[in-house]
Structures are given as structure tokens and as C-alpha cells.
Design an enzyme around this catalytic site. Structure first.
Site, PDB file in Angstrom:
ATOM      1  N   GLU A  93       0.819  -1.210   0.000  1.00 43.16           N
ATOM      2  CA  GLU A  93       0.000   0.000   0.000  1.00 43.16           C
ATOM      3  C   GLU A  93       0.857   1.266   0.000  1.00 43.16           C
ATOM      4  OE1 GLU A  93      -4.027  -1.335   2.314  1.00 43.16           O
ATOM      5  OE2 GLU A  93      -2.281  -0.993   3.554  1.00 43.16           O
ATOM      6  N   CYS A 106       3.149   8.594   1.132  1.00 42.91           N
ATOM      7  CA  CYS A 106       3.820   7.690   2.064  1.00 42.91           C
ATOM      8  C   CYS A 106       4.007   6.359   1.347  1.00 42.91           C
ATOM      9  CB  CYS A 106       2.950   7.545   3.314  1.00 42.91           C
ATOM     10  SG  CYS A 106       3.589   6.350   4.482  1.00 42.91           S
ATOM     11  N   CYS A 113       6.756  -6.631   7.376  1.00 43.77           N
ATOM     12  CA  CYS A 113       7.890  -6.095   8.139  1.00 43.77           C
ATOM     13  C   CYS A 113       8.268  -7.122   9.192  1.00 43.77           C
ATOM     14  CB  CYS A 113       7.491  -4.778   8.814  1.00 43.77           C
ATOM     15  SG  CYS A 113       8.851  -3.973   9.695  1.00 43.77           S
ATOM     16  N   CYS A 117       6.985  -4.440  15.832  1.00 41.48           N
ATOM     17  CA  CYS A 117       6.610  -3.425  16.821  1.00 41.48           C
ATOM     18  C   CYS A 117       5.188  -3.749  17.260  1.00 41.48           C
ATOM     19  CB  CYS A 117       6.689  -2.025  16.192  1.00 41.48           C
ATOM     20  SG  CYS A 117       8.356  -1.588  15.681  1.00 41.48           S
ATOM     21  N   CYS A 120       2.039  -1.835  15.764  1.00 40.04           N
ATOM     22  CA  CYS A 120       1.943  -1.567  14.325  1.00 40.04           C
ATOM     23  C   CYS A 120       1.291  -2.737  13.605  1.00 40.04           C
ATOM     24  CB  CYS A 120       3.354  -1.315  13.788  1.00 40.04           C
ATOM     25  SG  CYS A 120       3.383  -1.034  12.015  1.00 40.04           S
ATOM     26  N   SER A 192      12.318   7.041   7.190  1.00 40.94           N
ATOM     27  CA  SER A 192      12.056   6.836   8.616  1.00 40.94           C
ATOM     28  C   SER A 192      12.490   5.439   9.051  1.00 40.94           C
ATOM     29  CB  SER A 192      10.555   7.019   8.886  1.00 40.94           C
ATOM     30  OG  SER A 192      10.249   6.698  10.216  1.00 40.94           O
ATOM     31  N   CYS A 333      -0.640   6.110  10.117  1.00 37.75           N
ATOM     32  CA  CYS A 333       0.614   5.452  10.497  1.00 37.75           C
ATOM     33  C   CYS A 333       0.333   4.146  11.200  1.00 37.75           C
ATOM     34  CB  CYS A 333       1.406   6.291  11.490  1.00 37.75           C
ATOM     35  SG  CYS A 333       1.837   7.880  10.918  1.00 37.75           S
TER      36      CYS A 333
END
Ligand code: SAH
Length: 345
Positions: A93, A106, A113, A117, A120, A192, A333
Site C-alpha cells: 500500500e 507515504c 515487516c 513493533c 503496528c 524513517s 501510520c
């Protein structure tokens, strides 16, 4: 012979390819501008290139693009979320956020990933694979095509940890920044990271010009490790020491992102500790209110967030608060996650 995807090439590599097939060097510039300025994916549309060269290119090369599966529009904030399908069926996305004159895109750097975390949504997908350079640049080109307007700002804050796909991400950013192509200025591009220290050092040594953001999210090791398991490998104090060295060596600011979780890292003591940790460092602090995902964290109320911001105000670093855009379409986010059942080839 396997065809070369021209979008996988840097400008120098395209120059080399054109030299290898005995064509004049200015052809590389023409092709580059067709791909990155005029956004074409077919040699047939390259009208200033001879028919014979177009046929030659067609035989040896191609220009990829992403397949749009669907676009979700946020009614509250104009934010749009694009779901793309890659060649091998995986999906990623990108999120388009218009705000006044600014159009921020973004982009994702990995399928899923591996950092896990706790807050997330992407982390819960697990890691599938790194994105190729062209899959990163194509998020910009394909969104440009869909929206009819070029994004003005790029943030590598979508799915994935960009520093764990260092080569492809940096190659893509150099292409996106190239003055004869998309020409998005390096100050308008932000990468980031969750704080992968060796790659942060590499980023500094290679003198990359793009803005750097570090997801801090906590003020003690115990707290940060609970939120971000990567902190066990790259602990807070070592990360901040590296960040300090980065600001000294490069004379550039770092942006620290700090997601606020109710009752976890949003107290007066946390704000005081943050103040102490960042004292004297040229930086910006971006406070982000937690966007709910399928986990037990809660968003602090607005008063708490304002109070936190006030406490760290003496830092002299600009403190910004990110009011989440697109949370009604799961595009804010940390909300990007896809079931990603890979299509059978
Ligand atoms: N892996 C990179 C980039 C992706 S995350 C990184 O960690 O920086 C981008 C930002 O979104 C990070 O600052 C992260 O802390 C934040 N984020 C992740 N999940 C979130 C959530 N549920 N609510 C608010 N911010 C979140």
C-alpha cells in the site's frame, strides 16, 4: 535473453545500456525523461525516438508498472490509500495525503515487516520480502498517474523498515530525486527508521542528503523494548548516541517520531526524560497520537498530548503533532496491513 526492466536502472546504468547497444548517449536522457517525466510504460509512445530504436528496445527491455487493485478515499481528510499488486502477486500500500499545497506520498519499502513493533499493524503481517527499486519508484509514478498530480513530498513511512532494504530504497530515492526525472527535492524526501544502528552509520558515511526520521517512541530501554523488540539489539542510548553523531557530522537535524500511548509513555515523567535525552541535539520532535490497530493500546486524550508537547517545548526543537490522516480508512501510520494471500502463479 531475459529482458531488462528499465525502471530497475540508475541513470548511470541506463547510460551504460545505451552505450552497450551503440546508440548515442543523448538517447538515455530522452528515455529517462519519457519514463520519469512523461510517465510512459511503452516504447511506442516515445515519439522522438526512431522506430528502429523503439523496436530494438522492445526486443531487449521493458518498463514495469504497478497494478492498481483498489483505491480507498477518506471522506474526512481527502487521504487516499492505494493497494497495488506486484508481479508475484504480493500486495503493498501507499498513502496519498494532500494538505494545502503539499501532496505527501507515504511509500512502502518491504512486503510486510520483520520488526514486530507491538503497536503496528504491518508488524503483525510478518516479513515477506524486500521491494525492488522499481517497485518503490513505481509507487510514486503510479500514484502520479492516478492522481494527475505529482506528489510534492515523499515519506518512506509505509510498510517495512527501509534500512533493512538499504540498497534498493536508496537507489529508488536517488532516482526519485534526479533532476531530469521526477525531480522531487532531497529536502522533500524523508526516510524513517526504527533505529537500525549499523545502517544509520552507513547512511551517515555515504552522506545521503534525504531527511532522516527515527522512531523513538519511548524514553527507557525497558519501555522501548516492550514496544519495539528491535531495541534489544539496538538499545536506546546507543541509538541516541549515533543520532547525536549524525547531527554533528552532517550538520543536519533528525526528526524523532514519538507515538503516544495512553498510560504507557505519555506521562509527565516520560516528557521530562525525553527532554533530558534530546537536550542540545538539533532535532525536531513529531508527536503522533496512537492510531488504533488490533492490539490493546489506547490513544491518550488531547489534553494529555498538549501537556506532553508543552513539557518538551524547552527543547527549542520544533515540536509538531501529527493529527492522524486517513484513520477512517486504516491508512494512518501503522495501520497498513494486508492479508496478502499470495496469488497462485
Ligand atoms: N519502519 C519504519 C517506517 C514505518 S513506521 C519506522 O519504524 O520508522 C512509520 C511510523 O509510524 C513510525 O514512527 C511508527 O512508530 C509509527 N506507527 C506505527 N504504528 C503506529 C500506530 N498504530 N499509530 C501511530 N503511529 C504508528
Amino acid at each position: 535473453m531475459k529482458k531488462t526492466n528499465l525502471k530497475s536502472l540508475s541513470r548511470q546504468e541506463l547510460d551504460q545500456l545505451i552505450a552497450d547497444i551503440d546508440e548515442k548517449s543523448f538517447r538515455a536522457g530522452q528515455i529517462w525523461s519519457w519514463i520519469y517525466q512523461k510517465n510512459v510504460t511503452s516504447f511506442n509512445r516515445m515519439s522522438n525516438i526512431s522506430q528502429s530504436l523503439r523496436t530494438k528496445l522492445d526486443r531487449m527491455a521493458f518498463i514495469s508498472s504497478l497494478k492498481l487493485i483498489h483505491k480507498t478515499v477518506s471522506l474526512r481528510s481527502n487521504t487516499e490509500k492505494f493497494l497495488w499488486e506486484l508481479e508475484d502477486g504480493f500486495r503493498i500500500e501507499s498513502v496519498y495525503i494532500p494538505e494545502g499545497k503539499r501532496r505527501t506520498l507515504c511509500i512502502s519499502s518491504q512486503v510486510g515487516c520483520g520488526l514486530q513493533c507491538r503497536f503496528c499493524a504491518t508488524g503483525s503481517m510478518g516479513f515477506r520480502r524486500n521491494l525492488e527499486t522499481e517497485e518503490i519508484t513505481d509507487q510514486v509514478l503510479s500514484t502520479y498517474r492516478e492522481m494527475g498530480e505529482k506528489p510534492t513530498n515523499i515519506v518512506v513511512m509505509g510498510m517495512g523498515e527501509p534500512f533493512l532494504n538499504f540498497d534498493n530504497v536508496l537507489k529508488a530515492l536517488v532516482i526519485i530525486n534526479h533532476s531530469d526525472g521526477l525531480a522531487i527535492g532531497h529536502r522533500k524526501i524523508t526516510i524513517s527508521t526504527a533505529g537500525i544502528i549499523p545502517q544509520l552509520i552507513r547512511y551517515m558515511k555515504e552522506s545521503h542528503p534525504f531527511r532522516l526520521a527515527v522512531s523513538l517512541n519511548a524514553t527507557t530501554d525497558a519501555q522501548r523494548t516492550r514496544l519495539m523488540p528491535i531495541n534489544k539489539k539496538y538499545p536506546l542510548h546507543q541509538l541516541l548516541q549515533t543520532a547525536r553523531t549524525y547531527t554533528q557530522k552532517t550538520k543536519k537535524r533528525i526528526t524523532f517520531e514519538y507515538v503516544l500511548f495512553k498510560g504507557i509513555n505519555d506521562t509527565q515523567a516520560d516528557a521530562n526524560r525525553l527532554l533530558k535525552l534530546l537536550k542540545g541535539m538539533p532535532c525536531k520532535v513529531n508527536l503522533i497520537a496512537y492510531n488504533p490497530t488490533a492490539n490493546p493500546f489506547k490513544t491518550p486524550d488531547e489534553d494529555t498530548i498538549h501537556h506532553f508537547a508543552e513539557t518538551i517545548r524547552p527543547l527549542c526543537a520544533p515540536v509538531t503533532m501529527r493529527l492522524s490522516k486517513g484513520d477512517d480508512i486504516q491508512a494512518a501510520c501503522g495501520q497498513l496491513a494486508i492479508a496478502n494471500r499470495r496469488k497462485k502463479p
